[in-house]
Every structure is written in structure tokens, then in C-alpha cells.
Write an enzyme that holds these catalytic residues in place. Structure first.
Site, mmCIF file in Angstrom:
data_model
loop_
_atom_site.group_PDB
_atom_site.id
_atom_site.type_symbol
_atom_site.label_atom_id
_atom_site.label_comp_id
_atom_site.label_asym_id
_atom_site.label_seq_id
_atom_site.Cartn_x
_atom_site.Cartn_y
_atom_site.Cartn_z
ATOM 1 N N SER A 45 0.765 -0.912 0.259
ATOM 2 C CA SER A 45 -0.162 -0.117 -0.002
ATOM 3 C C SER A 45 1.008 1.161 -0.036
ATOM 4 O O SER A 45 0.972 1.738 1.047
ATOM 5 C CB SER A 45 -1.065 -0.022 1.231
ATOM 6 O OG SER A 45 -0.214 0.016 2.337
ATOM 7 N N HIS A 158 -2.847 -6.465 2.528
ATOM 8 C CA HIS A 158 -1.964 -7.403 2.859
ATOM 9 C C HIS A 158 -2.460 -8.897 3.122
ATOM 10 O O HIS A 158 -2.030 -9.671 3.684
ATOM 11 C CB HIS A 158 -1.573 -7.139 4.429
ATOM 12 C CG HIS A 158 -0.591 -5.807 3.972
ATOM 13 N ND1 HIS A 158 -0.231 -4.936 5.355
ATOM 14 C CD2 HIS A 158 -0.011 -4.894 3.197
ATOM 15 C CE1 HIS A 158 0.540 -3.966 4.849
ATOM 16 N NE2 HIS A 158 0.577 -4.047 3.566
ATOM 17 N N GLN A 166 -6.251 -2.043 7.234
ATOM 18 C CA GLN A 166 -5.172 -2.888 6.726
ATOM 19 C C GLN A 166 -4.349 -3.714 8.109
ATOM 20 O O GLN A 166 -4.030 -4.784 7.769
ATOM 21 C CB GLN A 166 -4.290 -2.084 6.078
ATOM 22 C CG GLN A 166 -2.917 -2.582 5.530
ATOM 23 C CD GLN A 166 -1.967 -1.810 5.006
ATOM 24 O OE1 GLN A 166 -2.406 -1.569 3.981
ATOM 25 N NE2 GLN A 166 -0.920 -1.185 5.583
ATOM 26 N N GLU A 167 -4.469 -2.959 9.083
ATOM 27 C CA GLU A 167 -3.699 -3.358 10.066
ATOM 28 C C GLU A 167 -4.344 -3.198 11.582
ATOM 29 O O GLU A 167 -4.729 -1.997 11.994
ATOM 30 C CB GLU A 167 -2.286 -3.001 10.444
ATOM 31 C CG GLU A 167 -1.603 -2.987 9.137
ATOM 32 C CD GLU A 167 -0.299 -2.327 8.880
ATOM 33 O OE1 GLU A 167 0.197 -1.888 10.080
ATOM 34 O OE2 GLU A 167 0.473 -2.041 7.981
ATOM 35 N N GLU A 210 2.183 -9.850 6.741
ATOM 36 C CA GLU A 210 2.924 -9.390 7.850
ATOM 37 C C GLU A 210 2.872 -10.143 9.024
ATOM 38 O O GLU A 210 3.111 -9.780 10.106
ATOM 39 C CB GLU A 210 2.568 -7.891 8.329
ATOM 40 C CG GLU A 210 2.584 -6.917 7.152
ATOM 41 C CD GLU A 210 2.647 -5.507 7.698
ATOM 42 O OE1 GLU A 210 2.344 -5.090 8.698
ATOM 43 O OE2 GLU A 210 3.096 -4.423 6.824
ATOM 44 N N ASP A 246 -4.051 0.628 11.608
ATOM 45 C CA ASP A 246 -3.611 1.513 10.456
ATOM 46 C C ASP A 246 -4.699 1.109 9.172
ATOM 47 O O ASP A 246 -4.703 0.001 8.814
ATOM 48 C CB ASP A 246 -2.281 0.689 9.785
ATOM 49 C CG ASP A 246 -1.772 1.555 8.692
ATOM 50 O OD1 ASP A 246 -2.226 2.646 8.251
ATOM 51 O OD2 ASP A 246 -0.686 1.265 8.109
ATOM 52 N N GLU A 289 -3.537 5.209 12.234
ATOM 53 C CA GLU A 289 -2.741 5.697 11.079
ATOM 54 C C GLU A 289 -3.393 5.823 9.968
ATOM 55 O O GLU A 289 -4.413 5.002 9.456
ATOM 56 C CB GLU A 289 -1.579 4.524 10.963
ATOM 57 C CG GLU A 289 -0.547 4.980 9.945
ATOM 58 C CD GLU A 289 0.567 3.647 9.671
ATOM 59 O OE1 GLU A 289 0.718 2.920 11.041
ATOM 60 O OE2 GLU A 289 0.913 3.391 8.858
ATOM 61 N N ASP A 316 1.360 8.199 7.435
ATOM 62 C CA ASP A 316 2.231 7.219 6.722
ATOM 63 C C ASP A 316 2.335 7.572 5.160
ATOM 64 O O ASP A 316 3.179 8.349 4.764
ATOM 65 C CB ASP A 316 1.995 5.694 6.851
ATOM 66 C CG ASP A 316 2.569 4.922 6.062
ATOM 67 O OD1 ASP A 316 3.435 5.213 5.490
ATOM 68 O OD2 ASP A 316 2.010 3.748 5.848
ATOM 69 N N LYS A 341 9.784 5.261 7.289
ATOM 70 C CA LYS A 341 10.045 4.174 6.581
ATOM 71 C C LYS A 341 11.304 4.646 5.586
ATOM 72 O O LYS A 341 11.033 5.424 4.697
ATOM 73 C CB LYS A 341 9.065 3.761 5.676
ATOM 74 C CG LYS A 341 7.778 3.302 6.327
ATOM 75 C CD LYS A 341 6.504 3.056 5.154
ATOM 76 C CE LYS A 341 5.649 2.065 6.092
ATOM 77 N NZ LYS A 341 4.237 2.239 5.177
ATOM 78 N N HIS A 369 8.843 -1.296 9.217
ATOM 79 C CA HIS A 369 9.136 -2.042 8.230
ATOM 80 C C HIS A 369 7.973 -1.650 6.923
ATOM 81 O O HIS A 369 7.341 -0.781 6.996
ATOM 82 C CB HIS A 369 8.872 -3.509 8.606
ATOM 83 C CG HIS A 369 7.421 -3.876 8.833
ATOM 84 N ND1 HIS A 369 7.042 -5.160 9.005
ATOM 85 C CD2 HIS A 369 6.420 -2.915 9.248
ATOM 86 C CE1 HIS A 369 5.770 -5.086 9.364
ATOM 87 N NE2 HIS A 369 5.214 -3.811 9.249
ATOM 88 N N LYS A 392 6.905 -0.446 14.519
ATOM 89 C CA LYS A 392 5.977 -1.239 13.789
ATOM 90 C C LYS A 392 6.560 -2.470 12.905
ATOM 91 O O LYS A 392 7.309 -1.879 12.050
ATOM 92 C CB LYS A 392 4.881 -0.385 13.033
ATOM 93 C CG LYS A 392 3.626 -0.942 12.679
ATOM 94 C CD LYS A 392 2.960 0.300 12.038
ATOM 95 C CE LYS A 392 2.839 -0.216 10.456
ATOM 96 N NZ LYS A 392 1.837 0.419 9.627
HETATM 97 P P1 PGA Z 1 3.124 -1.590 2.996
HETATM 98 O O1 PGA Z 1 2.129 -0.949 4.210
HETATM 99 O O2 PGA Z 1 4.427 -1.837 3.353
HETATM 100 O O3 PGA Z 1 2.457 -2.430 2.220
HETATM 101 O O4 PGA Z 1 3.097 0.016 2.323
HETATM 102 C C1 PGA Z 1 2.561 -0.885 5.535
HETATM 103 C C2 PGA Z 1 2.069 0.248 5.943
HETATM 104 O O5 PGA Z 1 0.969 0.953 5.505
HETATM 105 O O6 PGA Z 1 2.231 0.835 7.315
HETATM 106 ZN ZN ZN Z 2 0.538 2.605 6.971
#
Ligand code: PGA
Ligand code: ZN
Length: 431
Positions: A45, A158, A166-167, A210, A246, A289, A316, A341, A369, A392
Site C-alpha cells: 500500500s 496485505h 489494513q492493520e 505481515e 492502520d 494511522e 504514513d 520508512k 518495516h 511497527k
Molecule cells: P506497505 O504497508 O508496506 O504495504 O506499504 C505498511 C503500512 O502501510 O504501514
Molecule cells: Zn501505513
């Protein structure tokens, strides 16, 4: 120059990441027998403003995802300039990388080639000194172990399920030490597995990119209930463990209609804000997030002014570790925390610039990560060295995720009584 630190050799190769996609690995050797190796991670993403990955589009091999051309560019253009330079001159080396690339979004040699080179150089310098990487980055007294934010239910891009968010992370912050946080998280992970198996059947315990489970949930509520049940079953409550989300909202945003597709519904941004408020009122959520799509600074600012005193609002995809994007965010009050990141921006120096800017403006920082990772533990050292206080890096499962947690366990042991752990103090308020 102390000739020991001089870059003696620098070469790139293609390896594969945790999704089986090719990625670029760079190895740097110094005259003093220092070795540094690092490989670029990759997102699913991705933010649209990230440094661009160079891939062999149009090449049949690896379905066009190869990085052979990036490898060639590092072996020719980059090594030609960097060989002979002092590996400790990170800023100068990173400026050279930016210059060799010559594009504003690092698309010529690629953000992937640049991040692998930039960090491999730093690792080689640390190895030449013979000190652990976190001390090279943070000084001899670097001692802050980060609080882990562990993604144990995977959705969005993911996982092969219908979760829009997503998370779904657990944050075991109500303990004294990093190793205790890992223990608590693992115990909850086992309970979550039991809960999913008995309520949703065997296929519910398959894991996503993940390492979190990817159950056939349809709503965020189902996922949050599963988390809170697992926390309780493991014998913990809100004083030990909180929840972080997230949303990665760009990935469920329909630009044409200006709506978000979530839980089988279409919500506009006002309705989505209400949706989050409702979840935050009912569950112990301390961090959120990318609640809105990456261009909507206004809505980010609105939710930050509403709940930013109690909840981390983390940028992010909106900031992409880019000082310019962060500066805009700071001006507009768009968040109170930023995900870090290094591969989103490309060089280690620019990553440091972004972290400094965040700190000067009271933003928390979370080392992170990517969903496509390699086994390198390097971001664990970066988290300690840069005192981010938070990290994270996925579930306590899959080798490319545990590599980071295990490295932090070793660092904690190495530091002994010197180590520090912020727990809930890493957040705006204790739950
Ligand atoms: P990505 O997602 O590494 O697939 O971009 C991680 C995140 O959105 O924090
Ligand atoms: Zn993110």
C-alpha cells in the site's frame, strides 16, 4: 582520511523479498575489513509520493518485477563514484546518490537502489569501527528500546479477506521491558489463534503478509472483538495492552465518487470520521494511522484536533517520510506522529532530516518495516539508535518480522540495566 573507512568495494545483486519479489541487495566493503549489507524492502500500500522503485518493466523475467537494471546501475554508475569515499561521510555520500540519480523522485536509479546503498554504507562504517549499528547511529549511550506495535490481524492489501482496515495491532505497553512486551504479545497471539480456530474454522488461522492472521472477517468490529477477547483470554486488560489501527485509507478510497468503501458500506469523509470516533469510544485504541486518503490534509487535521490529545494520529502515506510533505502537515496540524520508512524517501540522511523535523515540532516517530521485507534486522538498530520510542514490524511470526524483534531482544540483553523502555509514556495518554 583514516584509510580504514575508505570504501574499497561496492556491489549490488538481486535477491528476493518475503513475497518472492526481486529486490536489490547492496554490499559495501571498507579497507579496514568492514562489511555492510542491506536490501530494500517494498510496500504493497505505497504512498503515491514515495521515492520510485526501479523495476524491469516489460522484461518477462519475474513478471517485470526484476531489479536487474537497478543492480547494473549501482554496479556501474554508483560504485564508480562511491568507491574511494569515506564510508562515514553519510551526508556527502547520500548527496552523491541523489546527484547520480538526478530526478526529484529518485526514479532513475531507483529509491530501492538508493536505500540499499545508503544504509549498506552506514553498516560498513559501523562494522569498521567494530561497534553495533545502533551505537554507530545513536552514540555510545543509545539505550531506548521501542514499544512494539504488533499487527496480528491483517486486512486491506496485505490479506485475502474483506477487511478494509489494513492493520489491527496490539500494543503491549503496560510492562517494564521490551522482552516482557514480546512475551505478552506472543501469549495474545496464541489466544487469538485459538479463538479464530474455534469460532471461524481452520482457514481463519492462515496468515497475511505481515504475519498476522487473515480471517474471513467482514467488519472492523469483528476484528476488534477478536483482539479484545484474545487480550482478555491471555489474562490482560487495558492497563497492559492497547490497540492501534492502520487504516491505510487510500487503499479503500474511491476517488471518482469521493467515498470510502468499508464494511460493505460507502462512507464520505465525515461519516468515516464518525465511524472512527465510534470505534475509539468502544475499544482501547491509542493510535490511528492514515485514517483518510493521502491527499486529505484537512480531514487529518480535523481528527487530530478532535482526538489528538488522547490518540496518536499517525501519518504514513500522507507524509511518506518526506520532510516537505511533513512540513505541510505540521503547518496544517494534520497529525501528531509520523511513520518512518527509510525506503519511502531513499537515503539515511533524509530519513534523519525528517525525524529531526518531526521532533522539533512535537511529533512522535515510529520506525517501520514494509509489508514486503527481507531478513535484515537493521530497522531494529535504527529504532534504538534514533530513539524513536516505537516500532511497527508485524506479528511475532514469519522470519522477516521476528528478525527485528529478536534483534531488539539481543540489544536489550546487551544493554542490561542501561536499557530504557517508555511503555505508555510513548503515547499521548495512558489508557
Ligand atoms: P506497505 O504497508 O508496506 O504495504 O506499504 C505498511 C503500512 O502501510 O504501514
Ligand atoms: Zn501505513
Amino acid at each position: 582520511m583514516d584509510f580504514n573507512f575508505r570504501i574499497f568495494d561496492l556491489r549490488a545483486r538481486q535477491i528476493i523479498d518475503s513475497r518472492g519479489n526481486p529486490t536489490i541487495e547492496v554490499e559495501v566493503l571498507t579497507e579496514g575489513y568492514g562489511v555492510g549489507i542491506f536490501a530494500a524492502p517494498a510496500g504493497a500500500s505505497k504512498g503515491i509520493f514515495e521515492a520510485v522503485e526501479r523495476r524491469d518493466r516489460g522484461d518477462k523475467r519475474f513478471g517485470g518485477k526484476g531489479v536487474y537494471s537497478a543492480v547494473d546501475l549501482v554496479n556501474k554508475d554508483v560504485s564508480e563514484v562511491l568507491i574511494g569515499m569515506d564510508s562515514r561521510k553519510q551526508f556527502e555520500i547520500d548527496r552523491k546518490l541523489i546527484e547520480i540519480d538526478g530526478t526529484p523522485n529518485k526514479s532513475r536509479i531507483g529509491g530501492n537502489a538508493i536505500v540499499a546503498t545508503s544504509i549498506a554504507v552506514a553498516l560498513a562504517a559501523a562494522d569498521t569501527y567494530g561497534i553495533p549499528f545502533f551505537k554507530y547511529i545513536g552514540g555510545i549511550n543509545a539505550n531506548l528500546l521501542p514499544v512494539p506495535m504488533m499487527n496480528i490481524i491483517n486486512g486491506g492489501k496485505h490479506a485475502g479477506n474483506e477487511l478494509a482496515i489494513q492493520e489491527f495491532m496490539i500494543v503491549p505497553a503496560g510492562v517494564d521491558r521490551f522482552s516482557e512486551a514480546i512475551r505478552v504479545a506472543c501469549e495474545i497471539y496464541y489466544e487469538l489463534k485459538n479463538y479464530l480456530k474455534s469460532n471461524y474454522g481452520l482457514s481463519a488461522i492462515n496468515v497475511g503478509d505481515e504475519g498476522g492472521f487473515a480471517p474471513p472477517f467482514k467488519t472492523s468490529e469483528e476484528a476488534l472483538k477478536a483482539l479484545t477477547t484474545a487480550i482478555e483470554k491471555a489474562g490482560y486488560d487495558e492497563s497492559h495492552v492497547a490497540i492501534a489501527l492502520d487504516a491505510a485509507a487510500s487503499s479503500f478510497y474511491n476517488e471518482k465518487e469521493g467515498v470510502y468503501l468499508i464494511d460493505g458500506k460507502k462512507l464520505n469523509s465525515d461519516e468515516l470520521l464518525e465511524y472512527y470516533m465510534d470505534l475509539i469510544n468502544r475499544f482501547p485504541i491509542i493510535s490511528l494511522e492514515d485514517p483518510f486518503q493521502e491527499e486529505d490534509f484537512n480531514k487529518f487535521a480535523e481528527i487530530t484536533s478532535k482526538i489528538g490529545k488522547k490518540v496518536l494520529i499517525v501519518g504514513d502515506d500522507i507524509f511518506v517520510t518526506n520532510p516537505k510533505r511533513l512540513e505541510k502537515g505540521i503547518k496544517e496540524g494534520a497529525a501528531n506522529a509520523i511513520l518512518i520508512k527509510p525506503n519511502q524517501i531513499g537515503t539515511l540522511s533524509e530519513t534523519l532530516e525528517t525525524i529531526n523535523l518531526a521532533r522539533m515540532n512535537g511529533y512522535r516517530t515510529i520506525m517501520s518495516h514494509r509489508s514486503g521485507q527481507t531478513e535484515y534486522p537493521t530497522i531494529a538498530d535504527l529504532a534504538v539508535g534514533l530513539r524513536t520510542g516505537l516500532i511497527k514490524t508485524g506479528a511475532p511470526a514469519r522470519g522477516e518480522r521476528t528478525a527485528k524483534y529478536n534483534r531488539l531482544l539481543r540489544i536489550e540483553e546487551l544493554l542490561g540495566d542501561e536499557s530504557e523502555f517508555l511503555g505508555f509514556k510513548a503515547f499521548p495518554r495512558a489508557p
